[in-house]
Design a protein around this motif. Structure first.
Motif, PDB file in Angstrom:
ATOM      1  N   UNK A 115       0.836  -1.268   0.299  1.00 25.09           N
ATOM      2  CA  UNK A 115       0.033   0.208   0.060  1.00 25.09           C
ATOM      3  C   UNK A 115       1.244   1.248  -0.052  1.00 25.09           C
ATOM      4  N   UNK A 116       0.104   2.218  -0.458  1.00 26.20           N
ATOM      5  CA  UNK A 116       1.199   3.264  -0.718  1.00 26.20           C
ATOM      6  C   UNK A 116       0.953   4.044   0.470  1.00 26.20           C
ATOM      7  N   UNK A 117       0.306   3.850   1.464  1.00 28.06           N
ATOM      8  CA  UNK A 117      -0.092   4.617   2.643  1.00 28.06           C
ATOM      9  C   UNK A 117       0.835   3.209   3.572  1.00 28.06           C
ATOM     10  N   UNK A 118       1.225   2.546   3.846  1.00 27.18           N
ATOM     11  CA  UNK A 118       2.256   1.319   4.536  1.00 27.18           C
ATOM     12  C   UNK A 118       3.696   2.558   4.204  1.00 27.18           C
ATOM     13  N   UNK A 119       4.121   2.632   2.782  1.00 30.28           N
ATOM     14  CA  UNK A 119       5.109   2.546   2.570  1.00 30.28           C
ATOM     15  C   UNK A 119       6.104   4.739   3.261  1.00 30.28           C
TER      16      UNK A 119
END
Length: 771
Positions: A115-119
């Motif tokens: 996920x973008x959020x996780x990265x």
């Protein structure tokens, strides 16, 4: 009137990063998911998991509003986002104020890598918590590979992957990509790439205690005793030295030390330990050395064993000794398009240790195998509050029931998760992200492990509703709440964070004046634009890749002439320009930015892997360190184990094509058929032990009653349970109806791979008795 539309999207469910085409009706329901034939990397490939993305996206059991648990009654109620963050802002700082920052812990699950959020926003959470108690699925999976890479190359993210599309010979250990789609080796349509290897005259050998679907595709399958892969590889290393078959082509140090370390592991000695005949060990070494190009690749079955880091080290030792490290057709290093973590100093292992068992830190993390210890053991620094993000360690970590007991005793717990499951049921607050199709997608981490350089960005296919928050905003507001801060009226916390990161990054790059040039509908996209502009193919690249030299559609196979230089020279001759056209698709080399990604929604071919050493090396010597001291020390322990008697019966894990860890068991089309939680056992063992349809499996950690599935596809003396089952305490209706058993009731969190601290799931001694 037909109001449906079909849109491109990257699949976020595993490491293969396949391109999808998703059809939505007028009510935004997914009506079809197909492989994207226009994607230059996946070329239309799709697996059963990707095909059911719509079911997962619209799962009726997913949480759609924040939830708060009443501890007195153990009941849940839906609340507003403001109320949920208010509870966190009040209670979590109370714990850390009373007991210090080290009383908080953070666990990150596997989906964070997708996920973008996780990265982009997990680092914000880590800074907000200001704790060293960081745990993740990495130490249940790939940490041995990253530690070995860090010690050899100076950077744990510098991971060599097999150049699948050009190799002549592939030796694969403990991996089953026909089920998993690949791991630490991003390769959509892994099955097709393996078939192509054989069709062009290459050879493919699998070493595994199970005759997996991947093994059945191979030219040769060798049964091996679980946990003995390091012995087999050492036997190959010793043969390479003994028969003068080495051909090192990259700068290295430590050749003599490796030769000395391998000396005791003769083919005859390792044959007794591994079950692989001595003459076969010698033959494998000779074939690897003689092949025009070759690669050794080993994955989770070898990582999650007692000597996982030594095994992963020996993989790249062999790649280096045979002249195949950083060489076309060998084991090479991807060049991802987005600027990643910029390291200037060599990797160090064990900068601090865990409080209770003094296990070493690696990459800023402590081993998840000691998480329960840190919660249950009183004293200064005891974890009393936890934040979990997209993870279910009660099912995925060793000694799962013990970890469930630990979570139940916490003072406070927050989970960012779609479901009320075996882990989040212990939380006080659950913050659910929106539908998958409401989030953007860019594979920051996985494209650095790709077998072909490639980039693709997917915008959200659906807008957020009026009461929904993006996962990125959830993370930003959670970080504020952890530190006791409120969201200020009129201030977007996510944009504020992004502006801070953008300003700092551009300042370090000396490009502050170019802030206004960044593209994007929001600051998330502007960060992505900045990262690809500063990356190796970007228009602001500090160290750009060289101009393209080959037609984009061709993938010429580099072959050695009598072990000398490449017989056919460089890839081909193509002169000039940033883009090389081919009948298939263009290959981009420079000028990449967000607009280019948006203009190419099916993905961008950035060309085949290219040699990158010694430029990537961060070791003190600026050479590949073939003999890191930490690994030579563990070789002594490996040698001592030769005197130990092998257990009569051991347990290994198992992957399913229709499953991904613990989080796809609530999708009806993926449950059933061969996707069952049964214990695979050889018929001879069934007869020998007097077993029928069920058995009690007992280990040092616990016992389970299991359904038996006899098969000759597993070697005698080995049994196998799939990973991620045991859904008795979940509110996921489909998963609960097909609960299965938790294999990690049998794994022992006291046993880890010494250098990395990785959990040991394979080679667990067990006994079986009739149920």
């Amino acid at each position: 009137m037909n109001t449906s539309r079909t849109l491109p999207r990257t699949c976020p469910l595993c490491e293969a990063v396949c391109g999808l085409e998703i059809t939505l009706d007028a009510d935004d329901h997914v009506t079809a998911v197909r492989g994207d034939k226009a994607d230059p990397f996946s070329r239309g490939f799709i697996c059963p998991k990707g095909a059911t993305l719509g079911h997962l996206d619209e799962d009726p059991d997913r949480l759609t509003a924040p939830m708060i648990r009443d501890r007195a009654t153990n009941t849940w109620r839906a609340v507003s986002w403001d109320e949920a963050f208010g509870v966190i802002r009040e209670r979590l700082p109370q714990v850390t104020a009373a007991h210090g920052n080290q009383s908080a812990g953070l666990y990150l699950g596997n989906p964070n890598a997708h996920t973008v959020a996780g990265a982009l926003y997990v680092p914000l959470l880590i800074r907000a918590l200001a704790t060293r108690n960081l745990f993740s699925a990495s130490t249940s999976d790939q940490m041995p590979k990253q530690v070995a890479s860090g010690l050899m190359f100076g950077d744990p993210l510098t991971v060599a992957v097999p150049d699948l599309d050009r190799t002549d010979y592939l030796l694969m250990l403990g991996a089953n990509p026909l089920e998993s789609n690949g791991s630490l080796c991003t390769a959509p349509d892994f099955p097709g790439r393996l078939k192509a290897l054989r069709q062009r005259g290459g050879k493919f050998v699998v070493v595994d205690p199970r005759r997996t679907r991947t093994a059945k595709l191979a030219d040769e399958h060798l049964f091996v005793r679980p946990g003995s892969d390091a012995y087999l590889l050492f036997g190959i290393v010793r043969t390479l030295f003994a028969e003068d078959l080495t051909d090192v082509r990259v700068p290295v140090r430590g050749l003599d030390e490796v030769r000395d370390a391998a000396a005791p592991f003769t083919p005859e000695v390792v044959a007794e330990r591994t079950g692989v005949a001595a003459d076969t060990v010698v033959r494998l070494a000779r074939e690897l050395a003689a092949a025009p190009t070759a690669a050794v690749y080993a994955r989770i079955g070898t990582c999650t064993a007692e000597f996982g880091t030594v095994t992963q080290w020996l993989v790249d030792v062999i790649n280096a000794l045979t002249g195949n490290l950083d060489s076309p057709g060998g084991a090479m290093f991807a060049n991802g398009a987005a600027l990643g973590i910029v390291r200037t100093r060599a990797f160090r292992l064990g900068r601090w240790n865990s409080r209770v068992r003094e296990l070493p830190e690696a990459m800023g993390e402590l081993p998840v195998a000691t998480l329960a210890d840190e919660i249950l053991t009183p004293g200064d620094g005891q974890i009393r509050a936890m934040v979990t993000v997209a993870g279910n360690p009660v099912l995925s970590a060793p000694s799962g029931p013990r970890l469930a007991d630990a979570f139940a005793g916490l003072d406070f717990m927050v989970s960012v998760d779609r479901y009320l499951n075996e882990t989040t049921r212990h939380a006080d607050v659950i913050l659910p992200p929106p539908r998958i199709l409401q989030s953007p997608h860019y594979d920051f981490a996985l494209l650095n492990f790709a077998v072909h350089n490639y980039a693709r960005y997917s915008r959200p296919l659906l807008p957020l509703g009026p009461d929904e928050l993006s996962e990125s905003e959830i993370m930003a507001r959670l970080a504020l709440a952890i530190t006791g801060q409120e969201t200020q009226p009129g201030v977007d916390p996510l944009a504020a964070v992004d502006e801070f990161v953008i300003a700092g990054t551009l300042h370090k790059a000396g490009l502050s004046e170019r802030r206004s040039e960044l593209l994007g509908e929001n600051t998330i996209e502007q960060r992505i634009d900045m990262m690809v502009r500063l990356g190796p193919y970007g228009e602001w690249a500090v160290d750009p890749v060289r101009p393209v030299e080959s037609p984009g559609g061709s993938r010429p196979q580099a072959r050695r002439d009598d072990r000398g230089d490449d017989a056919d020279g460089s890839d081909s001759a193509h002169a000039g320009g940033d883009v090389a056209e081919s009948p298939a698709h263009p290959v981009f080399r420079t000028g990449l930015n967000l607009q280019v990604l948006l203009d190419n929604p099916h993905g961008i071919d950035l060309g085949p892997l290219e040699p990158r050493l010694p430029g990537l090396l961060l070791t003190a010597s600026k050479q590949v360190d073939l003999a890191p001291e930490a690994l030579l020390a563990d070789v002594a322990r490996l040698h001592e184990r030769l005197a130990d008697a092998a257990p009569a019966m051991v347990l290994v894990g198992r992957r399913h094509l229709r499953s991904n860890n613990s989080w796809l068991h609530n999708v009806p089309p993926l449950v059933g058929g061969a996707n069952r939680c049964t214990l695979h056992i050889h018929p001879d063992d069934m007869t020998r032990l007097g077993l029928d349809g069920h058995a009690v499996v007992k280990s040092a950690a616990g016992a389970l009653t299991v359904d038996l599935e006899p098969t000759e596809d597993i070697m005698p003396g080995v049994v196998s349970l799939p990973h991620g089952w045991g859904h008795g305490d979940s509110d996921q209706s489909v998963a609960r109806a097909h609960a299965g058993v938790n294999a990690n009731a049998l794994t022992d969190d006291s046993l880890v791979d010494a250098p990395s601290g990785n959990a040991v799931f394979n080679g667990v001694p067990v006994t079986l008795t009739p149920a």
